[in-house]
Design a protein around this motif. Structure first.
Motif, PDB file in Angstrom:
ATOM      1  N   ASP A 153      25.459 -15.390 -12.140  1.00 56.57           N
ATOM      2  CA  ASP A 153      24.744 -16.625 -12.278  1.00 56.57           C
ATOM      3  C   ASP A 153      24.872 -17.259 -10.871  1.00 56.57           C
ATOM      4  O   ASP A 153      24.024 -18.136 -10.545  1.00 56.57           O
ATOM      5  CB  ASP A 153      25.486 -17.532 -13.346  1.00 56.57           C
ATOM      6  N   THR A 343      10.489 -12.819 -27.531  1.00 57.48           N
ATOM      7  CA  THR A 343      12.196 -12.464 -27.066  1.00 57.48           C
ATOM      8  C   THR A 343      11.893 -13.174 -25.418  1.00 57.48           C
ATOM      9  O   THR A 343      12.753 -13.760 -24.980  1.00 57.48           O
ATOM     10  CB  THR A 343      12.431 -11.114 -27.053  1.00 57.48           C
ATOM     11  N   ASP A 346      11.926 -16.819 -25.422  1.00 55.61           N
ATOM     12  CA  ASP A 346      13.078 -17.725 -25.465  1.00 55.61           C
ATOM     13  C   ASP A 346      13.902 -17.414 -24.224  1.00 55.61           C
ATOM     14  O   ASP A 346      14.739 -18.521 -23.901  1.00 55.61           O
ATOM     15  CB  ASP A 346      13.632 -16.915 -26.905  1.00 55.61           C
ATOM     16  N   PHE A 347      13.868 -16.183 -23.635  1.00 55.85           N
ATOM     17  CA  PHE A 347      14.668 -15.883 -22.532  1.00 55.85           C
ATOM     18  C   PHE A 347      14.333 -17.001 -21.395  1.00 55.85           C
ATOM     19  O   PHE A 347      14.970 -17.596 -20.905  1.00 55.85           O
ATOM     20  CB  PHE A 347      14.393 -14.608 -22.092  1.00 55.85           C
ATOM     21  N   ALA A 350      15.462 -20.381 -22.118  1.00 61.01           N
ATOM     22  CA  ALA A 350      17.058 -20.385 -21.812  1.00 61.01           C
ATOM     23  C   ALA A 350      17.225 -20.794 -20.352  1.00 61.01           C
ATOM     24  O   ALA A 350      18.101 -21.492 -20.139  1.00 61.01           O
ATOM     25  CB  ALA A 350      17.759 -19.172 -22.539  1.00 61.01           C
ATOM     26  N   GLN A 351      16.758 -20.003 -19.602  1.00 55.62           N
ATOM     27  CA  GLN A 351      16.784 -20.191 -18.086  1.00 55.62           C
ATOM     28  C   GLN A 351      16.429 -21.489 -17.850  1.00 55.62           C
ATOM     29  O   GLN A 351      17.132 -22.127 -17.044  1.00 55.62           O
ATOM     30  CB  GLN A 351      15.803 -18.998 -17.214  1.00 55.62           C
ATOM     31  N   ASP A 353      16.464 -24.194 -19.424  1.00 55.24           N
ATOM     32  CA  ASP A 353      17.597 -25.251 -20.032  1.00 55.24           C
ATOM     33  C   ASP A 353      18.845 -24.943 -19.027  1.00 55.24           C
ATOM     34  O   ASP A 353      19.593 -26.068 -18.906  1.00 55.24           O
ATOM     35  CB  ASP A 353      18.141 -24.471 -21.548  1.00 55.24           C
ATOM     36  N   THR A 354      19.265 -23.889 -18.833  1.00 53.41           N
ATOM     37  CA  THR A 354      20.539 -23.587 -17.962  1.00 53.41           C
ATOM     38  C   THR A 354      20.306 -24.079 -16.405  1.00 53.41           C
ATOM     39  O   THR A 354      21.154 -24.455 -16.098  1.00 53.41           O
ATOM     40  CB  THR A 354      20.887 -22.087 -17.927  1.00 53.41           C
ATOM     41  N   ARG A 362       8.105 -25.004 -27.090  1.00 55.57           N
ATOM     42  CA  ARG A 362       8.065 -23.656 -27.424  1.00 55.57           C
ATOM     43  C   ARG A 362       6.841 -23.425 -28.481  1.00 55.57           C
ATOM     44  O   ARG A 362       6.750 -24.064 -29.540  1.00 55.57           O
ATOM     45  CB  ARG A 362       9.241 -23.007 -28.195  1.00 55.57           C
ATOM     46  N   THR A 429      14.147 -16.557 -14.198  1.00 57.08           N
ATOM     47  CA  THR A 429      13.710 -15.676 -15.212  1.00 57.08           C
ATOM     48  C   THR A 429      13.484 -14.264 -14.494  1.00 57.08           C
ATOM     49  O   THR A 429      13.966 -13.156 -14.998  1.00 57.08           O
ATOM     50  CB  THR A 429      12.764 -16.003 -15.841  1.00 57.08           C
TER      51      THR A 429
END
Ligand SMILES: [Zn+2]
Length: 513
Positions: A153, A343, A346-347, A350-351, A353-354, A362, A429
């Motif tokens: 990370d 998939t 969603d990946f 998530a990136q 979001d992070t 979505r 990503t």
């Protein structure tokens, strides 16, 4: 007179004795398309609740026997040009009859029989075009979901931190300076050449101009070859071409939101990753011919399928720098027919979001909308995700699609910070999926840091320069080269140096006399 008329009808009947028809076949859900294909009908395009097929008498009987409702749209489709036209909701669809013969329609758009001139005139309207084509859609779908690679990370944060709104802004300005990026113009070719130079400057291993129609500017593909899994490919794309009102298209298409925004996302990703290498291969693509019916991406994805390329995922951005009522919102799409797509979607989320402040909505579709180049990848069996606007600019496909002040309504780009957040999510990503690694060569010793204090030498140098190099030099057989006053012979050498107790190895240099 009547006899002549009868004769011509008879002749017509004989000439078209076993005609192929363009048909619309209704289905309940996408899975039915396999049963449609089993009748021998050739599926050429999927719409929301129907598909378009080429069918002869036998296939028509098969469709009938299998209980499919169908409608004959046109005879002899092999040599005709059809386009699926998706107008913006406010557009009066009945207008489209002026540009060709309306064959059928669905919720999203209208199928027109037209010609090249008709297509150029259509590109002056607030509509998106997708060529129907004569190629059969392969119906196999990839369903593998490769594991993301382990990428720290801390490295992802470092890369995300490199994304610059100023650079994005300057890229948008530079693309506007081409005056027009209409696919058939020299000016669009110049824009593609500019993209090529950037990809080269950003450390691509090779850059390829993909000519798909001789009168169109080529698409440009920058290749960064994977070090460990070169056959697994991630595609990141955005179309470079643009359009505006018919009378202005050859002289003025600023196309800032549509789609300098998506194209500059690809360029900024390439810039941020310039000194990285990837474990898997990444293709950066600026497509051409999108506005005339997704021609560049259709040709590219079809050839990728024919070659058997393993495209694990394609990521497409189209219109990502404008917002009004939804600041910092964009829509992110995947599709259920291609399971890995969800998939990957969603990946990506998530990136986002992070690592970013992006609000991404979505959206999972059955058959993907045919609004941009992602459709071509889906059509030829490759997984995709795509991002686009939540609020559409009113200056879509006009000379007003320029850069305005933040939040200004009547322009193309008005939210570069949001644009930057999209690129940050993209960088995170790609870093994780393709396995980004710093390009520092092999480091031996207990400590595996990433810092490299020693400046890199040029990869091509002259003998006296190498003679002055402080580290050790090895030839291609691994023998250490002792440098005498007579110099070093031309050839390929490997360099190795020690600094602060750490060893740097692996740089290759070519020595010229
Ligand atoms: Zn577009």
């Amino acid at each position: 007179m009547i006899r002549t008329w009868l004769l011509s009808v008879l002749l017509a009947a004989v000439v078209t004795a076993a005609p192929t028809w363009l048909c619309r076949v209704e289905f309940e859900n996408f899975e039915d398309v396999y049963a449609v294909a089993a009748t021998g009908a050739k599926v050429v395009m999927c719409l929301d609740e129907c598909c378009l097929v080429h069918a002869e008498a036998e296939a028509l009987a098969g469709l009938d026997a299998a209980g499919f409702g169908f409608e004959l749209l046109d005879a002899g489709p092999q040599h005709k040009e059809y386009v699926y036209v998706m107008p913006v909701p406010e557009f009066d669809r009945s207008e489209l009859a002026r540009y060709g013969r309306v064959l059928t329609e669905d919720r999203d758009g209208v199928v027109l029989a037209t010609d090249t001139e008709g297509i150029f005139r259509l590109t002056g309207l607030p509509v998106e075009l997708a060529g129907v084509g004569n190629e059969e859609m392969p119906l196999e779908r990839r369903s593998t979901e490769p594991e993301p690679l382990a990428v720290p990370d801390s490295l992802v944060r470092e890369l995300v931190g490199r994304v610059s709104d100023d650079t994005l802004h300057s890229m948008l300005l530079r693309m506007r300076e081409f005056r027009t990026r209409y696919s058939t113009t020299d000016s669009c070719r110049s824009a593609m050449e500019w993209v090529r130079q950037l990809f080269l400057g950003y450390g691509c291993d090779s850059v390829h101009m993909d000519t798909f129609l001789s009168n169109y500017a080529p698409s440009c593909i920058g290749v960064k070859r994977g070090t460990l899994y070169p056959d697994e490919v991630f595609v990141v794309c955005g179309h470079v071409d643009a359009t505006s009102e018919f009378e202005h298209r050859l002289t003025n298409t600023p196309g800032s939101e549509d789609n300098a925004s998506g194209a500059s996302a690809v360029l900024e990703l390439a810039r941020v990753m310039a000194d990285m290498r990837f474990q898997k291969t990444v293709w950066y693509i600026g497509f051409s011919g999108e506005e005339q019916g997704l021609h560049g991406s259709d040709s590219f994805a079809r050839h990728a399928m024919l070659r058997g390329d393993s495209i694990v995922l394609s990521i497409n951005f189209d219109m990502i720098s404008y917002s009004t009522t939804h600041p910092d919102w964009m829509e992110m799409y995947g599709c259920t027919d291609s399971p890995p797509s969800v998939t990957w979607l969603d990946f990506f989320l998530a990136q986002a979001d992070t690592f970013t402040d992006l609000q991404a909505e979505r959206i999972v579709e059955g058959v993907p909308a045919r609004r941009s180049d992602h459709y071509s990848f889906w059509k030829y069996g490759f997984p995709f995700i795509r991002g686009g606007y939540k609020d559409r600019t009113p200056k879509y496909h006009t000379i007003g699609d320029t850069i305005g002040p933040p939040g200004y309504v009547n322009c193309g780009t008005n939210n570069i910070p949001m644009h930057g957040e999209v690129v940050k999510a993209l960088v995170a990503t790609v870093a994780k999926l393709a396995g980004a690694e710093p390009m520092t060569g092999v480091e031996e010793g207990p400590e595996r840091g990433r810092t490299r204090t020693e400046p890199r030498l040029p990869t091509v140098m002259r003998a006296p320069e190498l003679a002055r190099y402080g580290g050790r030099v090895f030839d291609i057989h691994g023998r250490e080269v002792t440098r005498s006053r007579t110099g070093i012979a031309p050839g390929v050498y490997f360099l190795r140096s020690e600094q602060d107790g750490r060893m740097h190895a692996g740089q290759k240099v070519v020595v010229q006399q």
